[in-house]
Design a protein around this motif. Structure first.
Motif, PDB file in Angstrom:
ATOM      1  N   VAL A 205       0.975  -1.308   0.037  1.00  0.00           N
ATOM      2  CA  VAL A 205       0.103  -0.095   0.057  1.00  0.00           C
ATOM      3  C   VAL A 205       0.956   1.252  -0.023  1.00  0.00           C
ATOM      4  O   VAL A 205       2.023   1.286   0.498  1.00  0.00           O
ATOM      5  N   GLU A 206       0.566   2.500  -0.491  1.00  0.00           N
ATOM      6  CA  GLU A 206       1.113   3.601  -0.863  1.00  0.00           C
ATOM      7  C   GLU A 206       2.562   3.358  -0.958  1.00  0.00           C
ATOM      8  O   GLU A 206       3.411   3.953  -0.554  1.00  0.00           O
ATOM      9  N   SER A 207       2.825   2.595  -1.919  1.00  0.00           N
ATOM     10  CA  SER A 207       4.166   2.336  -2.466  1.00  0.00           C
ATOM     11  C   SER A 207       5.381   1.868  -1.534  1.00  0.00           C
ATOM     12  O   SER A 207       6.285   2.106  -1.397  1.00  0.00           O
ATOM     13  N   ALA A 208       4.530   1.293  -0.513  1.00  0.00           N
ATOM     14  CA  ALA A 208       5.305   0.635   0.601  1.00  0.00           C
ATOM     15  C   ALA A 208       4.987  -0.944   0.772  1.00  0.00           C
ATOM     16  O   ALA A 208       3.621  -1.335   0.408  1.00  0.00           O
ATOM     17  N   LEU A 209       5.908  -1.794   1.335  1.00  0.00           N
ATOM     18  CA  LEU A 209       5.380  -3.091   1.698  1.00  0.00           C
ATOM     19  C   LEU A 209       5.450  -3.233   3.121  1.00  0.00           C
ATOM     20  O   LEU A 209       6.562  -3.148   3.854  1.00  0.00           O
ATOM     21  N   VAL A 210       4.573  -3.456   3.825  1.00  0.00           N
ATOM     22  CA  VAL A 210       4.125  -3.520   5.262  1.00  0.00           C
ATOM     23  C   VAL A 210       4.355  -4.833   5.579  1.00  0.00           C
ATOM     24  O   VAL A 210       3.430  -5.767   5.046  1.00  0.00           O
TER      25      VAL A 210
END
Length: 243
Positions: A205-210
């Motif tokens: 999400v939001e160009s992040a990998l959580v």
């Protein structure tokens, strides 16, 4: 802050209760109806339903807290996250909740210390004004074996949102919010595979990998709040994706 000032018998007015000094309490009054399932989950979830890693029985481990802050964004309910700086020694570049270890002035780790620490760290890391945050619940304490942290997840409602930003670029790469709808979208979900072989939930999400601890808590919260949608657990993302 002397301990004496904590015993001044100050009354908890509900909204000014973030102040250093008087007792810091939880307040469930006036929350939006969509948070009801989260409130219920916090009241009923058992520690092992959240994680198989629980605090050591001997009381060891470093007491810490994270703030799981829900707000009302342009795309509906959202969560506040931050991305740790890539230069940090531990968890570099990893999205996380604001939070950190308890300081002595935060008070008793068994009572309101984690509440105070969660707000203090969130203010230090994202610049938010704690006065606009209503703390309404805590989840059972969890354990992060790799760092030895005993973490209290503190749940908050961003009653009066204030601007957030990167306060210290040496610690934080960015501060951002994620719509809950994006977290529940099956297209954004995957299983992260660590080089060690450990597998756990992940969110793209939001160009992040959580991933890791933060993703694990979000995954369980979505599940026990009844917000989870069926997703493809066979879809995998390797965690050596940076190299």
């Amino acid at each position: 802050m002397t301990r004496a000032s904590r015993t001044d018998g100050g009354t908890d007015t509900g909204h000014g209760h973030h102040a250093r000094g008087g007792h810091l309490g939880l307040d469930k009054a006036g929350l939006p109806a969509w948070l009801d399932p989260v409130v219920r989950a916090a009241e009923t979830v058992e520690p092992l339903q959240l994680s198989r890693f629980l605090p050591p029985e001997n009381g060891s481990g470093r007491q810490s807290a994270v703030l799981i802050l829900f707000g009302d964004g342009p795309d509906g309910p959202e969560l506040l996250l931050m991305e740790r700086a890539g230069s940090l020694r531990s968890h570099a570049g990893q999205p996380s909740f604001p939070g950190g270890a308890l300081d002595p002035e935060d008070g008793d780790p068994q009572t309101d210390g984690p509440l105070r620490a969660a707000l203090r760290e969130a203010e230090e890391e994202t610049g938010l004004d704690p006065a606009g945050v209503q703390l309404f619940g805590v989840l059972p304490k969890l354990y992060i074996p790799v760092s030895g942290f005993v973490v209290t997840p503190v749940l908050g409602w961003w009653r009066e949102p204030t601007p957030v930003r990167v306060v210290d670029p040496n610690e934080t790469a960015r501060v951002f919010t994620v719509p809950v709808a994006d977290l529940t979208d099956p297209a954004n979900r995957a299983t992260a595979i660590h080089p060690s072989g450990h597998a756990g939930p992940a969110f793209l999400v939001e160009s992040a990998l959580v991933w890791g601890f933060t993703a694990g808590v979000i995954d369980r919260l979505l599940h026990y709040a009844g917000w989870e949608r069926p997703w493809d657990r066979e879809k995998q993302v390797p965690l050596d994706w940076r190299s």
